[in-house]
Design an enzyme around this catalytic site. Structure first.
Site, PDB file in Angstrom:
ATOM      1  NE  ARG A 294      -8.704  -1.278   1.272  1.00 50.13           N
ATOM      2  CZ  ARG A 294      -8.640  -0.465   0.221  1.00 50.13           C
ATOM      3  NH1 ARG A 294      -8.718   0.841   0.402  1.00 50.13           N
ATOM      4  NH2 ARG A 294      -8.520  -0.943  -0.987  1.00 50.13           N
TER       5      ARG A 294
ATOM      6  CG  HIS B 196      -5.921  -4.172  -3.578  1.00 47.08           C
ATOM      7  ND1 HIS B 196      -7.191  -4.729  -3.467  1.00 47.08           N
ATOM      8  CD2 HIS B 196      -6.104  -2.817  -3.616  1.00 47.08           C
ATOM      9  CE1 HIS B 196      -8.078  -3.742  -3.435  1.00 47.08           C
ATOM     10  NE2 HIS B 196      -7.448  -2.584  -3.520  1.00 47.08           N
TER      11      HIS B 196
ATOM     12  NE  ARG C  82     -10.674   4.449  -6.142  1.00 48.59           N
ATOM     13  CZ  ARG C  82     -10.777   5.736  -5.837  1.00 48.59           C
ATOM     14  NH1 ARG C  82     -11.485   6.526  -6.578  1.00 48.59           N
ATOM     15  NH2 ARG C  82     -10.171   6.236  -4.776  1.00 48.59           N
ATOM     16  CB  THR C  83     -11.851  -1.337  -2.328  1.00 49.70           C
ATOM     17  OG1 THR C  83     -10.729  -0.997  -3.137  1.00 49.70           O
ATOM     18  CG2 THR C  83     -11.854  -2.833  -2.085  1.00 49.70           C
TER      19      THR C  83
ATOM     20  CE  LYS D 163     -18.845   1.173  22.566  1.00 46.59           C
ATOM     21  NZ  LYS D 163     -20.114   0.426  22.522  1.00 46.59           N
TER      22      LYS D 163
END
Ligand code: NCD
Length: 302
Positions: free
Chosen positions: A102, A130, A53-54, A81
């Site tokens: 996020r 959040h 969703r986000t 890497k």
């Protein structure tokens, strides 16, 4: 340009501005007219932790505003890497006008904001914050009930690890709702979040381990955040303690709206999805206009 890192970054006046801008965005979306508000801008979504969703509502919000979204996934990037987080942020800051981040570790969007010149939006940092989800939740509650002040809102589930709940409690307190926190004792909300909401807003916050919905206007459920437990078996045990049955939901008030930040696992019965009180898919859809309002303010500063 302003960052949006935490619910502690803004006051009620600013929260109101997000909500009213989001309402306008919803009307414009309904009209279906393409917008050019962020035309020529690039919004980079940097996801170091999984998301549906986000991530996609931010991408949709950027596209709806005429901006170009970029999607960065750490598992498919040079982070694999060994490139450092700081270098990654510096690079992406050179490519985009706004960074949506996020990360599984608390504080990483804040760190990015210190490195980047462009605005940074916290799309969830570990078990911490959040803020954009909490704005969506407040927007949804206001749309459903016409107000927030004086409502009885029960937050239920893994309140210890769910960043969405921690951010939401602060905004509920800001808007004068009465909150009941319902969780197993081991998954109680961090006391610092509760005491701050009480101290700053004089909020009424009750804590209990036994669900009771007699006077509940909004029941907000979240899953047990398995990925944040040291012992996955412990998470399974906790999840089994907090499953709602169709029987208990049937007995709850007809006017009680049920929200969930999603993903839902097994804390609500599947058959409840068709109950008129289940509002979580509507809540998820509200993610687009609310995030359009957030992107507009962060990118344009107004
Ligand atoms: C939440 C999250 O990632 O914190 N989901 C979301 O953003 N809609 C809730 C969760 O993962 O349980």
């Amino acid at each position: 340009m302003p960052d949006l890192l935490s619910v502690y970054d803004f006051d009620k006046r600013e929260a109101d501005a997000y909500l009213s801008e989001a309402s306008k965005m919803e009307v414009l979306l309904r009209k279906g007219k393409p917008l050019r508000t962020l035309s020529g801008k690039i919004v980079a979504n940097l996801f170091f932790e999984s998301s549906t969703r986000t991530n996609f509502s931010f991408q949709a919000a950027a596209a709806r505003l005429g901006a170009t979204p970029l999607a960065f996934y750490s598992d498919k990037s040079s982070a694999q890497k060994g490139e450092t987080y700081a270098d990654t942020i510096q690079m992406m800051d050179g490519y985009a006008d706004c960074l949506v981040i996020r990360h599984p570790s608390p504080g990483m969007p804040q760190l990015a904001a210190e490195i980047a010149n462009h605005p940074v939006i916290n799309a969830g940092d570990g078990g911490n914050q959040h803020p954009t989800q909490a704005l969506i939740d407040i927007y949804t509650i206001k749309k459903l009930k016409g107000k927030i002040d004086g409502l009885n809102v029960t937050l239920m589930g893994d309140l210890k690890h769910a960043r969405a709940m921690r951010s939401l409690l602060h905004l509920l307190a800001m808007y004068g709702a009465n909150a009941t926190l319902c969780s197993p004792a081991l998954l109680a909300m961090g006391p610092e979040v509760v005491s701050r909401a009480k101290k700053e807003f004089g909020a009424s916050i009750k804590e209990t381990t036994k669900p009771s919905f007699a006077k509940c206007d909004i029941l907000y459920v979240c899953r047990v955040q398995r990925e944040r437990f040291a012992d996955p078996d412990e998470a399974l045990r906790m999840a089994s303690e907090f499953r709602l049955s169709m029987g208990s939901l049937r007995a709850a008030p007809k006017s009680m709206a049920v929200l969930h930040p999603l993903p839902k696992i097994d804390e609500l019965p599947k058959e409840f999805d068709s109950d008129a009180r289940a509002k979580y898919f509507e809540q998820a859809k509200n993610g687009v206009p609310v995030r359009m309002a957030i992107l507009k303010r962060c990118v344009l500063g107004k």
